[in-house]
Design an enzyme around this catalytic site. Structure first.
Site, PDB file in Angstrom:
ATOM      1  CB  CYS A 113      -0.662  -0.235   0.941  1.00 47.97           C
ATOM      2  SG  CYS A 113      -1.988  -1.042   0.777  1.00 47.97           S
ATOM      3  CG  HIS A 250      -2.986   3.515   1.300  1.00 46.86           C
ATOM      4  ND1 HIS A 250      -3.376   3.513   0.515  1.00 46.86           N
ATOM      5  CD2 HIS A 250      -3.234   2.483   2.390  1.00 46.86           C
ATOM      6  CE1 HIS A 250      -3.866   1.836   0.534  1.00 46.86           C
ATOM      7  NE2 HIS A 250      -3.467   1.725   1.849  1.00 46.86           N
ATOM      8  CG  ASN A 280      -6.535  -0.921   0.517  1.00 47.47           C
ATOM      9  OD1 ASN A 280      -5.465  -0.307   0.083  1.00 47.47           O
ATOM     10  ND2 ASN A 280      -5.913  -1.081   2.086  1.00 47.47           N
TER      11      ASN A 280
HETATM   12  O1  UT7 Z   1      -3.773  -0.535   3.747  1.00 44.49           O
HETATM   13  C1  UT7 Z   1      -2.561  -1.885   4.756  1.00 44.49           C
HETATM   14  C2  UT7 Z   1      -2.494  -0.881   5.516  1.00 44.49           C
HETATM   15  N1  UT7 Z   1      -4.114  -1.519   5.859  1.00 44.49           N
HETATM   16  C3  UT7 Z   1      -4.788  -0.738   7.300  1.00 44.49           C
HETATM   17  O2  UT7 Z   1      -4.837   0.544   7.824  1.00 44.49           O
HETATM   18  C4  UT7 Z   1      -6.028  -1.480   7.656  1.00 44.49           C
HETATM   19  C5  UT7 Z   1      -6.225  -1.100   9.543  1.00 44.49           C
HETATM   20  N2  UT7 Z   1      -6.581  -1.960  10.370  1.00 44.49           N
HETATM   21  C6  UT7 Z   1      -8.198  -1.140   9.864  1.00 44.49           C
HETATM   22  O3  UT7 Z   1      -8.479  -0.935   8.715  1.00 44.49           O
HETATM   23  C7  UT7 Z   1      -9.186  -1.877  11.145  1.00 44.49           C
HETATM   24  O4  UT7 Z   1      -8.433  -2.619  12.172  1.00 44.49           O
HETATM   25  C8  UT7 Z   1     -10.341  -2.744  10.371  1.00 44.49           C
HETATM   26  C9  UT7 Z   1     -11.209  -1.793   9.738  1.00 44.49           C
HETATM   27  C10 UT7 Z   1      -9.340  -4.189   9.718  1.00 44.49           C
HETATM   28  C11 UT7 Z   1     -11.002  -3.477  11.470  1.00 44.49           C
HETATM   29  O5  UT7 Z   1     -11.842  -2.930  12.552  1.00 44.49           O
HETATM   30  P1  UT7 Z   1     -11.147  -2.814  14.002  1.00 44.49           P
HETATM   31  O6  UT7 Z   1     -12.572  -2.122  14.834  1.00 44.49           O
HETATM   32  O7  UT7 Z   1     -10.058  -2.618  13.868  1.00 44.49           O
HETATM   33  O8  UT7 Z   1     -12.319  -4.266  14.187  1.00 44.49           O
HETATM   34  P2  UT7 Z   1     -11.796  -5.276  14.739  1.00 44.49           P
HETATM   35  O9  UT7 Z   1     -11.095  -6.091  14.419  1.00 44.49           O
HETATM   36  O10 UT7 Z   1     -11.304  -5.364  15.916  1.00 44.49           O
HETATM   37  O11 UT7 Z   1     -12.602  -6.664  15.415  1.00 44.49           O
HETATM   38  C12 UT7 Z   1     -14.524  -6.077  15.650  1.00 44.49           C
HETATM   39  C13 UT7 Z   1     -15.568  -6.907  14.992  1.00 44.49           C
HETATM   40  C14 UT7 Z   1     -14.611  -8.568  15.533  1.00 44.49           C
HETATM   41  O12 UT7 Z   1     -15.653  -9.065  16.397  1.00 44.49           O
HETATM   42  P3  UT7 Z   1     -15.575  -9.906  17.725  1.00 44.49           P
HETATM   43  O13 UT7 Z   1     -14.313 -10.399  18.159  1.00 44.49           O
HETATM   44  O14 UT7 Z   1     -15.562  -8.770  18.161  1.00 44.49           O
HETATM   45  O15 UT7 Z   1     -16.851 -10.262  18.423  1.00 44.49           O
HETATM   46  C15 UT7 Z   1     -14.938  -9.261  14.527  1.00 44.49           C
HETATM   47  O16 UT7 Z   1     -14.501 -10.142  14.439  1.00 44.49           O
HETATM   48  O17 UT7 Z   1     -15.904  -7.365  14.434  1.00 44.49           O
HETATM   49  C16 UT7 Z   1     -15.734  -8.203  13.937  1.00 44.49           C
HETATM   50  N3  UT7 Z   1     -15.524  -8.130  11.558  1.00 44.49           N
HETATM   51  C17 UT7 Z   1     -16.500  -7.996  11.485  1.00 44.49           C
HETATM   52  N4  UT7 Z   1     -17.830  -8.124  11.827  1.00 44.49           N
HETATM   53  C18 UT7 Z   1     -18.459  -7.505  10.640  1.00 44.49           C
HETATM   54  C19 UT7 Z   1     -13.973  -8.208  11.660  1.00 44.49           C
HETATM   55  N5  UT7 Z   1     -14.655  -8.142  10.098  1.00 44.49           N
HETATM   56  C20 UT7 Z   1     -16.199  -8.271  10.293  1.00 44.49           C
HETATM   57  C21 UT7 Z   1     -16.901  -7.282   8.856  1.00 44.49           C
HETATM   58  N6  UT7 Z   1     -18.152  -7.674   9.329  1.00 44.49           N
HETATM   59  N7  UT7 Z   1     -16.036  -7.338   8.116  1.00 44.49           N
END
Ligand code: UT7
Length: 323
Positions: A113, A250, A280
């Protein structure tokens, strides 16, 4: 007097097929609400079967050449940032070179990225050293091909697309008022390799593999590393955040972008956002956003543009450019 690279024009290309969050609800256990709240993404473009990274790159580059008003035969360097080359080798850039009828040399670079910032930095260095005079810098991805469509934590985040700029060397005064690339700042930390990677590769498995990400950890690194690299870019040019006309970040997550804009005290109308419609697109996201803001008339000659990105590696960087 110093040699600098100014940008003559830009172009972009998005595949026709648009996939909305609602479409994804039918494929994995997710919801439009979750995706919008956590990322700001509402839809993304996905390449058609048989539509390759080179096709996207060639379309974007052709538009960039038209916008710049230069002939492909005057290009003596192509730097293509991609994580999704058509083939493991040769470089996809060589296919683009042949299709356009460009001269000189062509290479791919891999910084996921952060790829476009890396590619711009590499081309700028070639130009400033006199090894190239007019360069095409392209970010192009068919990232959808690396997605595990059963993994809701990654497949909702990414999209496909391409963007390109034409850069040319000129003799500049050597001040922050010059047009063109004022500075680029690159970093990597291989100790974080396992936070965002593909579980395949020619040497490891003989397969292309799928994206795996520790989203929370990447998020944490993104906020701190991007904050520090934008400060580094401002300090290197003796500029205050208020001098920035456009933040072209980005486009991984709206929350990360908002955090950086808040740190810089930049109003939201100074931030170019495409994450809602593109998702992304990895190395393509910055040139796609830049092109949108240039072609709709927001970015004007003389405007100061700050680009920043982070990706797998981890790799990250920033570029300060005066349009
Ligand atoms: O381009 C390269 C750089 N990449 C980035 O910058 C990405 C950086 N990371 C992020 O943008 C975020 O961490 C994400 C968008 C990937 C995830 O957001 P988050 O607020 O960090 O969510 P999380 O991973 O803490 O997940 C929270 C909950 C989890 O459920 P539990 O364990 O709380 O029950 C996940 O299983 O959301 C769940 N979850 C989803 N739910 C519905 C994860 N993906 C999904 C989904 N739909 N697609």
């Amino acid at each position: 007097m110093v040699k600098r690279s100014r940008i003559l024009g830009c172009g972009s290309y998005l595949p026709a097929n648009v996939v909305t969050n609602r479409d994804l609800e039918a494929r994995v256990d997710t919801s439009d609400d979750w995706i919008v709240q956590r990322t700001g993404i509402r839809s993304r473009h996905i390449a058609a079967d048989g539509e390759l990274t080179s096709d996207l790159a060639i379309a974007a580059a052709t538009r960039a050449l038209e916008h710049a008003g230069v002939d492909a035969a005057s290009i003596d360097c192509i730097v293509l940032a991609t994580t999704t080359p058509d083939n493991t080798f040769p470089a996809t850039a060589t296919k683009v070179q042949a299709a356009l009828g460009a001269k000189g040399f062509a290479l791919d670079i891999q910084a996921v990225c952060a790829g476009f910032v890396y590619a711009m930095s590499i081309a700028d260095n070639f130009i400033r050293l006199g090894q190239a005079t007019r360069a095409l810098v392209i970010g192009a991805e068919t990232f959808s091909r690396l997605l595990d469509w059963k993994d809701r934590t990654t497949c909702v985040l990414f999209g496909d697309g391409a963007g390109a700029v034409v850069m040319e060397g000129y003799d500049a005064a050597g001040t922050a008022a010059d047009r063109g690339v004022l500075s680029t700042h690159l970093h990597s930390d291989g100790a974080q390799y396992g936070l965002l990677y593909v579980d395949g590769g020619p040497s490891a498995t003989g397969t292309a593999g799928h994206v795996r990400m520790n989203g929370q950890e990447v998020f944490r690194h993104a906020v701190s590393k991007l904050s520090s690299v934008v400060e580094e870019a401002l300090a290197a040019n003796g500029l205050e955040p208020a001098a920035v006309d456009w933040l072209v970040p980005h486009q991984a997550n709206q929350r990360i972008i908002d955090g950086i804009a808040r740190k810089l005290k930049l109003p939201t109308d100074k931030v170019v956002l495409t994450v809602d419609r593109h998702g992304n697109t990895s190395a393509a996201s910055i040139p796609l956003a830049l092109c949108e803001a240039v072609h709709d008339g927001r970015v004007k000659r003389g405007d100061l543009i700050l680009m920043e990105a982070i990706g797998g590696g981890l790799t990250w960087g920033a570029a300060m450019v005066r349009w």
